[in-house]
Design a protein around this motif. Sequence first.
Motif, PDB file in Angstrom:
ATOM      1  N   ILE A   1      -0.351  -4.207   7.734  1.00  0.00           N
ATOM      2  CA  ILE A   1       0.468  -3.012   7.528  1.00  0.00           C
ATOM      3  C   ILE A   1       1.799  -3.437   6.927  1.00  0.00           C
ATOM      4  O   ILE A   1       2.358  -4.488   7.268  1.00  0.00           O
ATOM      5  N   SER A   2       2.293  -2.626   6.005  1.00  0.00           N
ATOM      6  CA  SER A   2       3.592  -2.878   5.400  1.00  0.00           C
ATOM      7  C   SER A   2       4.223  -1.538   5.028  1.00  0.00           C
ATOM      8  O   SER A   2       3.544  -0.503   5.051  1.00  0.00           O
ATOM      9  N   ARG A   3       5.500  -1.563   4.708  1.00  0.00           N
ATOM     10  CA  ARG A   3       6.172  -0.315   4.349  1.00  0.00           C
ATOM     11  C   ARG A   3       7.230  -0.566   3.293  1.00  0.00           C
ATOM     12  O   ARG A   3       7.798  -1.659   3.210  1.00  0.00           O
ATOM     13  N   ASP A   4       7.483   0.467   2.508  1.00  0.00           N
ATOM     14  CA  ASP A   4       8.544   0.457   1.518  1.00  0.00           C
ATOM     15  C   ASP A   4       9.523   1.541   1.953  1.00  0.00           C
ATOM     16  O   ASP A   4       9.258   2.738   1.757  1.00  0.00           O
ATOM     17  N   ASN A   5      10.621   1.152   2.564  1.00  0.00           N
ATOM     18  CA  ASN A   5      11.552   2.128   3.122  1.00  0.00           C
ATOM     19  C   ASN A   5      12.206   2.982   2.036  1.00  0.00           C
ATOM     20  O   ASN A   5      12.511   4.152   2.262  1.00  0.00           O
ATOM     21  N   ALA A   6      12.410   2.415   0.876  1.00  0.00           N
ATOM     22  CA  ALA A   6      13.032   3.178  -0.211  1.00  0.00           C
ATOM     23  C   ALA A   6      12.137   4.329  -0.667  1.00  0.00           C
ATOM     24  O   ALA A   6      12.625   5.355  -1.160  1.00  0.00           O
ATOM     25  N   LYS A   7      10.828   4.154  -0.492  1.00  0.00           N
ATOM     26  CA  LYS A   7       9.864   5.183  -0.914  1.00  0.00           C
ATOM     27  C   LYS A   7       9.285   5.958   0.262  1.00  0.00           C
ATOM     28  O   LYS A   7       8.414   6.810   0.068  1.00  0.00           O
ATOM     29  N   ASN A   8       9.735   5.648   1.489  1.00  0.00           N
ATOM     30  CA  ASN A   8       9.170   6.285   2.690  1.00  0.00           C
ATOM     31  C   ASN A   8       7.648   6.201   2.686  1.00  0.00           C
ATOM     32  O   ASN A   8       6.945   7.173   2.989  1.00  0.00           O
ATOM     33  N   THR A   9       7.147   5.040   2.354  1.00  0.00           N
ATOM     34  CA  THR A   9       5.709   4.842   2.192  1.00  0.00           C
ATOM     35  C   THR A   9       5.236   3.695   3.070  1.00  0.00           C
ATOM     36  O   THR A   9       5.906   2.664   3.165  1.00  0.00           O
ATOM     37  N   VAL A  10       4.081   3.908   3.699  1.00  0.00           N
ATOM     38  CA  VAL A  10       3.448   2.870   4.501  1.00  0.00           C
ATOM     39  C   VAL A  10       2.087   2.554   3.895  1.00  0.00           C
ATOM     40  O   VAL A  10       1.418   3.437   3.346  1.00  0.00           O
ATOM     41  N   TYR A  11       1.709   1.283   3.972  1.00  0.00           N
ATOM     42  CA  TYR A  11       0.459   0.813   3.391  1.00  0.00           C
ATOM     43  C   TYR A  11      -0.394   0.156   4.477  1.00  0.00           C
ATOM     44  O   TYR A  11       0.129  -0.368   5.470  1.00  0.00           O
ATOM     45  N   LEU A  12      -1.699   0.156   4.253  1.00  0.00           N
ATOM     46  CA  LEU A  12      -2.607  -0.588   5.114  1.00  0.00           C
ATOM     47  C   LEU A  12      -3.598  -1.323   4.222  1.00  0.00           C
ATOM     48  O   LEU A  12      -4.455  -0.689   3.598  1.00  0.00           O
ATOM     49  N   GLN A  13      -3.432  -2.620   4.128  1.00  0.00           N
ATOM     50  CA  GLN A  13      -4.371  -3.451   3.381  1.00  0.00           C
ATOM     51  C   GLN A  13      -5.490  -3.857   4.335  1.00  0.00           C
ATOM     52  O   GLN A  13      -5.232  -4.490   5.365  1.00  0.00           O
ATOM     53  N   MET A  14      -6.710  -3.492   3.990  1.00  0.00           N
ATOM     54  CA  MET A  14      -7.865  -3.741   4.848  1.00  0.00           C
ATOM     55  C   MET A  14      -8.821  -4.694   4.135  1.00  0.00           C
ATOM     56  O   MET A  14      -9.360  -4.353   3.077  1.00  0.00           O
ATOM     57  N   ASN A  15      -8.996  -5.877   4.699  1.00  0.00           N
ATOM     58  CA  ASN A  15      -9.891  -6.886   4.135  1.00  0.00           C
ATOM     59  C   ASN A  15     -11.047  -7.151   5.096  1.00  0.00           C
ATOM     60  O   ASN A  15     -10.973  -6.802   6.274  1.00  0.00           O
ATOM     61  N   SER A  16     -12.084  -7.788   4.583  1.00  0.00           N
ATOM     62  CA  SER A  16     -13.247  -8.138   5.402  1.00  0.00           C
ATOM     63  C   SER A  16     -13.732  -6.940   6.208  1.00  0.00           C
ATOM     64  O   SER A  16     -13.972  -7.035   7.419  1.00  0.00           O
ATOM     65  N   LEU A  17     -13.877  -5.838   5.534  1.00  0.00           N
ATOM     66  CA  LEU A  17     -14.244  -4.597   6.224  1.00  0.00           C
ATOM     67  C   LEU A  17     -15.644  -4.682   6.810  1.00  0.00           C
ATOM     68  O   LEU A  17     -16.547  -5.304   6.238  1.00  0.00           O
ATOM     69  N   LYS A  18     -15.799  -4.036   7.968  1.00  0.00           N
ATOM     70  CA  LYS A  18     -17.058  -4.017   8.697  1.00  0.00           C
ATOM     71  C   LYS A  18     -17.542  -2.574   8.845  1.00  0.00           C
ATOM     72  O   LYS A  18     -16.729  -1.637   8.820  1.00  0.00           O
ATOM     73  N   PRO A  19     -18.837  -2.364   9.056  1.00  0.00           N
ATOM     74  CA  PRO A  19     -19.322  -0.990   9.260  1.00  0.00           C
ATOM     75  C   PRO A  19     -18.601  -0.270  10.398  1.00  0.00           C
ATOM     76  O   PRO A  19     -18.388   0.951  10.322  1.00  0.00           O
ATOM     77  N   GLU A  20     -18.189  -1.015  11.413  1.00  0.00           N
ATOM     78  CA  GLU A  20     -17.498  -0.377  12.540  1.00  0.00           C
ATOM     79  C   GLU A  20     -16.076   0.053  12.204  1.00  0.00           C
ATOM     80  O   GLU A  20     -15.410   0.688  13.026  1.00  0.00           O
ATOM     81  N   ASP A  21     -15.599  -0.272  11.018  1.00  0.00           N
ATOM     82  CA  ASP A  21     -14.293   0.224  10.569  1.00  0.00           C
ATOM     83  C   ASP A  21     -14.409   1.623   9.967  1.00  0.00           C
ATOM     84  O   ASP A  21     -13.390   2.237   9.645  1.00  0.00           O
ATOM     85  N   THR A  22     -15.625   2.108   9.815  1.00  0.00           N
ATOM     86  CA  THR A  22     -15.837   3.440   9.267  1.00  0.00           C
ATOM     87  C   THR A  22     -15.192   4.487  10.157  1.00  0.00           C
ATOM     88  O   THR A  22     -15.458   4.544  11.361  1.00  0.00           O
ATOM     89  N   ALA A  23     -14.328   5.309   9.568  1.00  0.00           N
ATOM     90  CA  ALA A  23     -13.585   6.316  10.322  1.00  0.00           C
ATOM     91  C   ALA A  23     -12.714   7.118   9.361  1.00  0.00           C
ATOM     92  O   ALA A  23     -12.577   6.758   8.187  1.00  0.00           O
TER      93      ALA A  23
END
Length: 116
Positions: A69-91
Amino acid sequence: QVQLVESGGGLVQPGGSLRLSCAASGSRFAINAMGWYRQAPGKQRELVAAIPGGASTNYADSVKGRFTISRDNAKNTVYLQMNSLKPEDTAVYFCTADFKVIGRYWGQGTQVTVSS
């Protein structure tokens, strides 16, 4: 009108990656913490990751080492980089923003499906 607009969800194969974004707008109040939750069919909504105003971050045990997780405060934006995804991450993934004074707001949700 406060809005949290998410993007970046979709269908990905196991082992693949996705990057979610969430931009907050419409408030004059500053944002404290931002975060991501998810809800799979038939399950309760759960915290995936959170990033308070400082440099610290929190992760669910199930995603540690795979999600960032990361954020850019100047843009009021949050990110979620998801790697090595698994079927149980489905949601459906929801972002949150904790504004000073007015409290927590939620995004509309974005579907992430991990399947071959």
